[in-house]
Design a protein around this motif. Structure first.
Motif, PDB file in Angstrom:
ATOM      1  N   LEU B 147     -36.402  15.632 -27.940  1.00 57.91           N
ATOM      2  CA  LEU B 147     -36.391  14.166 -27.860  1.00 57.91           C
ATOM      3  C   LEU B 147     -37.576  13.655 -27.046  1.00 57.91           C
ATOM      4  CD1 LEU B 147     -32.584  13.417 -27.355  1.00 57.91           C
ATOM      5  CD2 LEU B 147     -33.944  13.226 -29.444  1.00 57.91           C
ATOM      6  N   ARG B 150     -40.612  13.840 -29.140  1.00 62.42           N
ATOM      7  CA  ARG B 150     -40.606  12.795 -30.152  1.00 62.42           C
ATOM      8  C   ARG B 150     -41.115  11.483 -29.556  1.00 62.42           C
ATOM      9  NH1 ARG B 150     -36.986  11.862 -34.419  1.00 62.42           N
ATOM     10  NH2 ARG B 150     -37.417   9.866 -35.401  1.00 62.42           N
ATOM     11  N   LEU B 151     -40.654  11.188 -28.356  1.00 59.52           N
ATOM     12  CA  LEU B 151     -41.061   9.930 -27.720  1.00 59.52           C
ATOM     13  C   LEU B 151     -42.541   9.961 -27.340  1.00 59.52           C
ATOM     14  CD1 LEU B 151     -39.979   7.174 -26.694  1.00 59.52           C
ATOM     15  CD2 LEU B 151     -39.869   8.220 -24.433  1.00 59.52           C
ATOM     16  N   SER B 154     -45.133   9.765 -30.106  1.00 59.24           N
ATOM     17  CA  SER B 154     -45.154   8.533 -30.900  1.00 59.24           C
ATOM     18  C   SER B 154     -46.151   7.544 -30.301  1.00 59.24           C
ATOM     19  CB  SER B 154     -43.759   7.906 -30.883  1.00 59.24           C
ATOM     20  OG  SER B 154     -43.531   7.323 -29.616  1.00 59.24           O
ATOM     21  N   PRO B 155     -46.449   6.477 -31.041  1.00 57.36           N
ATOM     22  CA  PRO B 155     -47.296   5.423 -30.456  1.00 57.36           C
ATOM     23  C   PRO B 155     -46.729   4.906 -29.139  1.00 57.36           C
ATOM     24  CG  PRO B 155     -47.013   5.064 -32.802  1.00 57.36           C
ATOM     25  CD  PRO B 155     -46.112   6.209 -32.443  1.00 57.36           C
ATOM     26  N   TYR B 156     -45.408   4.985 -28.997  1.00 56.05           N
ATOM     27  CA  TYR B 156     -44.794   4.550 -27.742  1.00 56.05           C
ATOM     28  C   TYR B 156     -45.326   5.366 -26.561  1.00 56.05           C
ATOM     29  CZ  TYR B 156     -41.176   2.501 -24.831  1.00 56.05           C
ATOM     30  OH  TYR B 156     -40.521   1.782 -23.878  1.00 56.05           O
ATOM     31  N   ARG B 158     -48.047   6.962 -26.439  1.00 54.26           N
ATOM     32  CA  ARG B 158     -49.468   6.674 -26.246  1.00 54.26           C
ATOM     33  C   ARG B 158     -49.653   5.453 -25.350  1.00 54.26           C
ATOM     34  NH1 ARG B 158     -51.816   6.635 -31.813  1.00 54.26           N
ATOM     35  NH2 ARG B 158     -50.962   4.535 -31.890  1.00 54.26           N
ATOM     36  N   VAL B 159     -48.795   4.456 -25.529  1.00 60.17           N
ATOM     37  CA  VAL B 159     -48.884   3.284 -24.650  1.00 60.17           C
ATOM     38  C   VAL B 159     -48.557   3.688 -23.214  1.00 60.17           C
ATOM     39  CG1 VAL B 159     -48.030   0.976 -24.158  1.00 60.17           C
ATOM     40  CG2 VAL B 159     -48.265   1.725 -26.506  1.00 60.17           C
ATOM     41  N   ARG B 161     -49.136   6.511 -21.728  1.00 62.29           N
ATOM     42  CA  ARG B 161     -50.299   7.180 -21.124  1.00 62.29           C
ATOM     43  C   ARG B 161     -51.444   6.201 -20.893  1.00 62.29           C
ATOM     44  NH1 ARG B 161     -48.087  10.750 -24.593  1.00 62.29           N
ATOM     45  NH2 ARG B 161     -49.478  10.254 -26.319  1.00 62.29           N
ATOM     46  N   TYR B 180     -42.450  -1.258 -20.562  1.00 60.89           N
ATOM     47  CA  TYR B 180     -42.663   0.171 -20.808  1.00 60.89           C
ATOM     48  C   TYR B 180     -42.386   0.989 -19.545  1.00 60.89           C
ATOM     49  CZ  TYR B 180     -44.904  -0.888 -25.279  1.00 60.89           C
ATOM     50  OH  TYR B 180     -45.160  -1.292 -26.548  1.00 60.89           O
ATOM     51  N   VAL B 183     -38.693   1.293 -18.868  1.00 61.61           N
ATOM     52  CA  VAL B 183     -38.032   2.255 -19.750  1.00 61.61           C
ATOM     53  C   VAL B 183     -38.320   3.686 -19.282  1.00 61.61           C
ATOM     54  CG1 VAL B 183     -38.051   3.230 -22.078  1.00 61.61           C
ATOM     55  CG2 VAL B 183     -37.953   0.759 -21.759  1.00 61.61           C
ATOM     56  N   LEU B 187     -35.368   6.218 -18.261  1.00 64.65           N
ATOM     57  CA  LEU B 187     -35.149   7.467 -19.000  1.00 64.65           C
ATOM     58  C   LEU B 187     -35.278   8.682 -18.083  1.00 64.65           C
ATOM     59  CD1 LEU B 187     -37.015   6.871 -22.379  1.00 64.65           C
ATOM     60  CD2 LEU B 187     -34.564   6.828 -21.938  1.00 64.65           C
ATOM     61  N   HIS B 290     -53.597  15.671 -26.877  1.00 71.57           N
ATOM     62  CA  HIS B 290     -53.236  14.897 -28.063  1.00 71.57           C
ATOM     63  C   HIS B 290     -53.789  15.598 -29.282  1.00 71.57           C
ATOM     64  CE1 HIS B 290     -56.794  13.514 -26.147  1.00 71.57           C
ATOM     65  NE2 HIS B 290     -56.056  12.970 -25.226  1.00 71.57           N
TER      66      HIS B 290
ATOM     67  N   LEU C  91     -57.208   9.856 -22.370  1.00 66.32           N
ATOM     68  CA  LEU C  91     -56.935   9.870 -23.805  1.00 66.32           C
ATOM     69  C   LEU C  91     -58.242  10.153 -24.536  1.00 66.32           C
ATOM     70  CD1 LEU C  91     -54.637   6.755 -24.450  1.00 66.32           C
ATOM     71  CD2 LEU C  91     -54.052   8.989 -23.539  1.00 66.32           C
ATOM     72  N   GLU C  95     -57.854   7.997 -29.680  1.00 72.12           N
ATOM     73  CA  GLU C  95     -56.562   7.496 -29.179  1.00 72.12           C
ATOM     74  C   GLU C  95     -56.770   6.185 -28.415  1.00 72.12           C
ATOM     75  OE1 GLU C  95     -53.433   9.012 -29.414  1.00 72.12           O
ATOM     76  OE2 GLU C  95     -54.178  10.696 -30.578  1.00 72.12           O
ATOM     77  N   VAL C  99     -54.525   3.045 -29.667  1.00 68.36           N
ATOM     78  CA  VAL C  99     -53.537   2.408 -28.805  1.00 68.36           C
ATOM     79  C   VAL C  99     -53.718   0.887 -28.821  1.00 68.36           C
ATOM     80  CG1 VAL C  99     -54.757   2.353 -26.599  1.00 68.36           C
ATOM     81  CG2 VAL C  99     -52.324   2.741 -26.626  1.00 68.36           C
ATOM     82  N   GLN C 104     -47.757  -2.880 -33.032  1.00 70.37           N
ATOM     83  CA  GLN C 104     -47.356  -1.668 -33.744  1.00 70.37           C
ATOM     84  C   GLN C 104     -45.848  -1.466 -33.639  1.00 70.37           C
ATOM     85  OE1 GLN C 104     -49.772   1.828 -32.805  1.00 70.37           O
ATOM     86  NE2 GLN C 104     -51.365   0.510 -31.978  1.00 70.37           N
ATOM     87  N   GLY C 106     -44.388   1.356 -33.971  1.00 69.04           N
ATOM     88  CA  GLY C 106     -44.166   2.600 -33.245  1.00 69.04           C
ATOM     89  C   GLY C 106     -44.210   2.419 -31.736  1.00 69.04           C
ATOM     90  N   GLU C 107     -44.584   1.229 -31.287  1.00 69.57           N
ATOM     91  CA  GLU C 107     -44.600   0.972 -29.856  1.00 69.57           C
ATOM     92  C   GLU C 107     -43.313   0.302 -29.403  1.00 69.57           C
ATOM     93  OE1 GLU C 107     -48.165  -1.201 -29.067  1.00 69.57           O
ATOM     94  OE2 GLU C 107     -49.430   0.567 -29.337  1.00 69.57           O
ATOM     95  N   VAL C 112     -38.979   4.047 -32.715  1.00 68.76           N
ATOM     96  CA  VAL C 112     -39.399   5.443 -32.616  1.00 68.76           C
ATOM     97  C   VAL C 112     -38.308   6.352 -33.176  1.00 68.76           C
ATOM     98  CG1 VAL C 112     -39.917   7.305 -30.987  1.00 68.76           C
ATOM     99  CG2 VAL C 112     -40.843   5.010 -30.614  1.00 68.76           C
ATOM    100  N   TRP C 113     -37.063   5.985 -32.910  1.00 71.73           N
ATOM    101  CA  TRP C 113     -35.948   6.848 -33.340  1.00 71.73           C
ATOM    102  C   TRP C 113     -35.437   6.471 -34.713  1.00 71.73           C
ATOM    103  CZ3 TRP C 113     -36.244  10.296 -29.686  1.00 71.73           C
ATOM    104  CH2 TRP C 113     -36.672   9.877 -28.420  1.00 71.73           C
TER     105      TRP C 113
END
Lengths: 281, 302, 250
Positions: B147, B150-151, B154-156, B158-159, B161, B180, B183, B187, B290, C91, C95, C99, C104, C106-107, C112-113
Motif C-alpha cells: 500500500l 502504491r501511494l 502515484s502522482p500523489y 510525487r507531490v 516529495r 498533503y 495526510v 497516515l 523514481h 526529483l 518528474e 509534478v 491531476q 492522481g494527486e 489513487v486507490w
C-alpha cells in the motif's frame, strides 16, 4: 501565594532559556533542540567544579558559564555551520543529535543519580505571605541584570543591531554588506552565554539529573512562541507567564502535570495567535 | 531456538512498520515528528484497554489504528499551516504529555502499565502459536509495504516529495501543500498505531518505559541511514536497531562497562550519527529512486 | 491582465515597497528593473501571497485576487519562478515537470486507490506533455538526471519549463538569465518570444540590460520601493532619473 513566588523564580529561568532559544531561532531560523541539554551541561559543570574540584561556588559557576558558552560555540562550528546552505530542517535534526551527544556525555561523566550543588545553608527569608530563599533572590537579580545587558547589546551595540537586521530581513543584510558569518558567531555566543547562566541557576533551584534541561525544554518552547520568535522581551515575559501558570496549577492539580500545562499554552497560542503576542509590532 | 528466531523476526516486522510510517513523514514529505513514539504508545494502549474490556482483538486493533491517526490530525492542522519547526516542537510536547499521562493515570496502569492483554491467536497451542503469529505479522507488513508503494509511486507521492524539496515551489505551482502534509502525518501516525497494537497483543503487557522518547530518535536514525526508499528505510532501521541491541551482549563477554553506560554510549552514537548524516549523507544509503522514463512516441525515432 | 494598485510592504518598520502601481496587458512582455533593494522581488512575493501585503490590491483578469492563498493564484493561471531556482532537487528533471501538471486526478488521495486505470492514462498524457516541454527547452538528454545535478543555466530553464507545465496564462519570471551562460541567454529570450506568440503574458525582473531592453515591450523602473517611471525601452534608457537611480543619486 507561595506558588506564585515559586512561579516567578521558575519563570525567570524559563524566560532566560527561552531568550537563548529565541535568539538562535530568529537568526538561524530553526528551534534548537539542544537548548535543554545545554542547560543541563552548565548545571553539571558547576556541580563538577564545586563539589568535584572543591572550588567555591561563585568561581565554579563563572567557569561553568564560560565552559558551556565555549561548548555551544564548538557545537555551532562543528555541527551547524557546515549546514548553513542546507534546508533549515536538517539543522533541526542535527540539533537533536547535539542534544543526545551532550546528554550522553553528561551521563557518562557524572552518572544518572540525582545530585545537587553543595550550597551554604539555604535560609528562607520570610516576607509576610510567602518566603524566598537566598538562591531565589540571586536567581531573580541575575536574570534581571542579564536581561538588561542583553537588551543593551541588541539595541545599542553594533553587533546587536546587525544581528537584528539579519533576523528581520536576511537579503537586506546581505545587500548592505553585513558580515553574516560574524553575526552568526556572535548570535551563538550570546545565546550560549544566556543559556549557560540559566543552566547554572536551574541547578541551584532544582536537583540535577541528566534530564534537568530536557524537562524544561517544552516550557521554553512555549514561552518563546508565546512571546513571538525573535522578541527577546517577549521570551522573558513568556517565561514568567509559563512559570506562573505551571506553579499555580500545582495548587489545583498534581505537580506531575506541569508540563501538560506548558503544552496546553503552546497549543492555545498556535491556535489563536500563531505568531505570538508581540508579533507585528 | 526456532521460537526465539520467530520472535526476533516478529519484532523486526514491528520495527519495519514503524520505519515505514516515519519514512512516509520524513523521507517522503520532510516532516519532523519528534513524538513518533507517542503514536506507537497510543496504538498499544488503545488496543490493550479495548481488549481488556471485552472488545474483540481485531476490532480493537482497527480502532487503535484509527485513534492514532485521528490524534495526529489536530496536531497537523494546528502546526502545518505554519513553518515546519512548529510540527517538531508540538509533537515533542505531545509526546512528553502522553508519557506523563500514561505514567500518572490510574486507569491505564500508571508506571506498572497493563498486563494480561489477550495474545494474537491466543487459543492456539503454544508450540505452533509463535509461527502463526509471525506469519500473520509478516503478511500485515507485506500489505503495508504494498500500500505504501502504491501511494508513493502515484502522482500523489510525487507531490509529497516535491513538498519535501520545496513547499514554496509546490505552492506556487498550485498545490495545496498543507492538506498533503496533514495526510502524510496522519497516515504515518496510524502506521505507528498499528505497530503498537500488534506489539501489545504480541508481548501481552504495556508499560510507559517501553515507549521511551529515545525510540523515536533510534528509528529516525535508522531511516536516515537507510534512505527514503521503503526497503531502505525498513532495512536501515532493522540493521541499526540490531546493531544497537547487539551491544547489550558486549557486557556479557567481559568488557568492563556497565549496562547503563552502554545505554549512554548508544545515545552518543545515535547523536553523532544524526549530525554526520545530516552533513554528509542526507539521502541515506538507498534513496528513493523514481522510474527511469524513456520516450516512446513515434516522432522520437525520427 | 494584471493590475497592481498601491502595493505596500514593510519589514520591522523598514518600508521595502511603498506603493507600487503597475499594469500588464494581455500578450505583453513587460520588464521590471531597478537597482538592488528596490523591492522588485518583494512585489512578486506580494502578488503571489508568498508574503502578506500591508496595503494595496492585486487584480488578475479583472478579478480581485488580493490575499488569495498562493496555490489558488497559481491555479488561476498566474505562475512565478524564483530568483534562485527552487527546484525539487531530489526529483529527476522529468518528474519536476510532471509534478507541475495542473489538476491531476492522481494527486487526489482517494483516486489513487479507486481509479488506477484513469490515473495511468492521465500519467501517460502528462509524461507526453513533459517530453514536449523538454524538447522545447532542448533538455531531453538530461530527462532522468536529478535536478540537483543541473548547471545553473539548466536550472533556470527547467524552472521555466516547470512553470509552463502548470499551464499558466501569465508568467512572473524573476531574473530568468542571472548566472546563465551567454549562449543560453539568447536561447531563453527566444523561448520567451515563442511563448508570447502562443498567447502567454510576461512580467520579467532582470538586471541584464541588453537582454531585458531587447525583450520587453514596455518597462517599469523601480527604485527605493516605488515605481520611478514607465515606458518603452528607448524612452526609459533616455530618462535621466533612471540613470540617477542606478548611480544612487537620490
Amino acid at each position: 501565594m507561595q506558588a506564585a513566588a515559586d512561579g516567578v523564580v521558575v519563570g525567570a529561568m524559563v524566560g532566560l532559556a527561552a531568550l537563548g532559544l529565541t535568539l538562535v531561532w530568529a537568526v538561524e531560523r530553526f528551534p534548537n533542540i539542544a537548548q535543554g541539554d545545554t542547560l543541563t551541561l552548565a548545571a553539571y559543570l558547576t556541580f563538577g567544579l564545586s563539589v568535584g574540584a572543591q572550588l567555591p561556588i561563585v568561581p565554579a559557576a563563572v567557569l561553568a558559564v564560560g565552559g558551556t558558552t565555549l561548548a555551544v560555540q564548538a557545537a555551532y562550528q562543528t555541527a551547524f555551520r557546515p549546514l548553513r546552505t542546507s534546508p533549515r530542517v536538517t539543522l533541526l535534526v542535527a540539533s537533536i543529535g547535539v542534544a543526545l551527544v551532550i546528554r550522553a556525555i553528561v551521563s557518562l561523566v557524572w552518572g544518572t543519580r540525582l545530585q545537587s550543588y553543595d550550597l551554604p545553608v539555604r535560609r528562607a527569608i520570610s516576607l509576610g505571605l510567602f518566603h524566598v530563599s537566598l538562591v531565589d533572590i540571586v536567581i531573580l537579580v541575575t536574570v534581571l541584570g542579564l536581561v538588561g545587558a542583553v537588551y543593551w547589546i541588541l539595541y545599542r551595540s553594533r553587533a546587536g543591531i546587525e544581528m537584528r537586521a539579519v533576523a528581520d530581513v536576511p537579503d537586506l543584510a546581505r545587500v548592505t554588506g553585513i558580515d553574516t558569518r560574524r553575526v552568526l558567531r556572535f548570535t551563538w555566543l550570546l545565546s550560549g552565554f544566556v543559556t549557560a547562566v540559566a543552566g547554572v541557576l536551574l541547578g541551584a533551584k532544582i536537583g540535577l539529573t541528566p534530564l534537568l534541561g530536557w524537562n524544561l525544554l517544552l516550557a521554553a518552547f512555549a514561552a518563546t512562541v508565546l512571546g513571538s520568535v525573535g522578541h527577546p522581551l517577549g521570551a522573558i515575559a513568556g517565561g514568567f507567564v509559563l512559570g506562573l501558570a505551571m506553579e499555580l496549577s500545582t495548587v489545583f492539580i498534581s505537580p506531575t502535570f506541569k508540563e501538560a500545562i506548558a503544552f496546553v499554552i503552546l497549543a492555545a497560542v498556535l491556535l489563536f495567535r500563531p505568531r505570538g503576542l508581540l508579533a507585528g509590532r | 531456538m526456532a521460537p526465539y528466531l520467530a520472535s526476533l523476526l516478529l519484532f523486526g516486522g514491528i520495527y519495519a512498520m514503524l520505519a515505514l510510517g516515519l519514512n512516509l513523514q520524513w523521507g517522503h514529505t520532510g516532516l519532523v515528528n519528534l513524538g513518533f513514539v507517542a503514536f506507537f504508545a497510543l496504538g498499544a494502549y488503545s488496543a490493550a484497554l479495548l481488549t481488556l474490556n471485552g472488545v474483540p482483538l481485531l476490532v480493537a486493533a482497527v480502532i487503535a489504528v484509527v485513534i492514532a491517526g485521528l490524534v495526529a490530525y489536530p496536531l497537523g492542522r494546528l502546526t502545518l499551516r505554519l513553518q515546519d519547526d512548529y510540527l517538531a516542537i508540538v509533537t515533542f510536547g505531545f509526546a512528553e504529555v502522553v508519557r506523563i499521562l500514561l505514567l500518572n493515570t490510574r486507569w491505564v496502569g500508571g508506571a506498572d502499565g497493563l498486563t494480561g492483554i489477550p495474545q494474537l491467536f491466543g487459543p492456539l497451542a503454544a508450540d505452533v502459536r509463535p509461527f502463526i503469529q509471525l506469519g500473520a505479522v509478516l503478511m500485515v507488513v507485506a500489505l503495508v509495504l504494498v500500500l505504501a508503494r502504491r501511494l508513493t509511486e502515484s502522482p500523489y507521492g510525487r507531490v509529497l516529495r516535491a513538498i519535501r524539496d520545496s513547499a514554496e515551489a509546490a505552492r506556487s505551482l498550485g498545490k495545496e501543500t498543507e492538506g498533503y502534509k496533514v495526510v502524510a502525518l496522519v497516515l504515518g501516525s496510524a502506521l505507528a498505531g498499528l505497530a503498537g497494537a500488534i506489539y501489545a497483543h504480541y508481548i501481552g503487557y504495556v508499560s510507559p518505559d517501553q515507549f521511551d522518547p529515545s525510540l523515536t530518535f533510534l528509528i529516525f536514525t535508522g531511516i536516515v541511514i537507510g534512505g527514503s526508499s521503503h526497503w531502505g528505510a525498513a532495512v536501515g532501521t532493522l540493521v541499526f536497531i540490531a546493531a544497537m541491541e547487539a551491544t547489550r551482549f558486549l557486557g556479557d563477554v567481559g568488557l568492563p562497562i556497565s549496562q547503563s553506560d552502554f545505554a549512554q554510549l548508544r545515545l552518543l552514537v545515535i547523536g553523532l550519527l544524526l549530525i554526520v548524516l545530516m552533513q554528509r549523507k542526507r539521502e541515506g544509503l538507498w534513496p528513493y529512486r523514481h522510474r527511469e522514463r524513456v520516450r516512446v512516441t513515434r516522432d522520437a525515432a525520427a | 491582465m494584471l493590475r497592481l494598485e498601491a502595493l505596500a510592504k514593510s519589514f520591522g518598520g523598514f518600508a521595502v515597497v511603498k506603493g507600487c502601481d503597475l499594469e500588464v496587458r494581455e500578450g505583453e512582455i513587460v520588464g521590471l528593473i531597478g537597482p538592488n533593494g528596490a523591492g522588485k522581488t518583494t512585489v512578486f512575493n506580494l502578488i503571489t501571497s508568498a508574503l502578506p501585503l500591508d496595503a494595496g490590491r492585486v487584480w488578475f483578469d479583472d478579478r480581485d485576487i488580493t490575499g488569495f492563498p498562493t496555490h489558488r493564484i497559481a491555479q488561476a493561471g498566474l505562475v512565478r519562478t524564483f530568483q534562485v531556482p527552487r527546484l525539487f532537487e531530489r526529483l529527476s528533471v522529468i518528474e519536476n515537470l510532471m509534478v507541475a501538471g495542473p489538476n491531476q486526478r492522481g494527486e487526489r488521495f482517494w483516486s489513487v486507490w479507486l481509479r488506477p486505470g484513469e490515473i495511468a492514462r492521465e500519467e501517460k498524457r502528462n509524461e507526453e506533455q513533459a517530453w514536449e516541454t523538454l524538447r522545447f527547452l532542448g533538455m531531453e538528454r538530461v530527462a532522468n538526471d536529478l535536478a540537483a545535478t543541473l548547471s545553473g543555466g539548466q536550472k533556470k530553464l527547467l524552472e521555466l519549463g516547470r512553470a509552463l507545465m502548470a499551464r499558466p496564462r501569465m508568467l512572473l519570471l524573476d531574473e530568468p538569465v542571472a548566472g546563465v551562460a551567454p549562449r543560453l541567454i539568447d536561447e531563453i529570450a527566444d523561448r520567451i518570444r515563442v511563448l508570447r506568440g502562443r498567447g502567454l503574458t510576461f512580467l520579467v525582473i532582470e538586471h541584464k540590460m541588453d537582454f531585458i531592453m531587447a525583450l520587453s515591450d514596455r518597462l517599469y523602473v523601480m527604485a527605493d520601493g516605488r515605481v520611478l517611471t514607465e515606458g518603452r525601452p528607448e524612452e526609459v534608457q533616455a530618462d535621466q532619473r533612471v540613470l540617477d537611480a542606478y548611480l544612487g543619486v537620490a
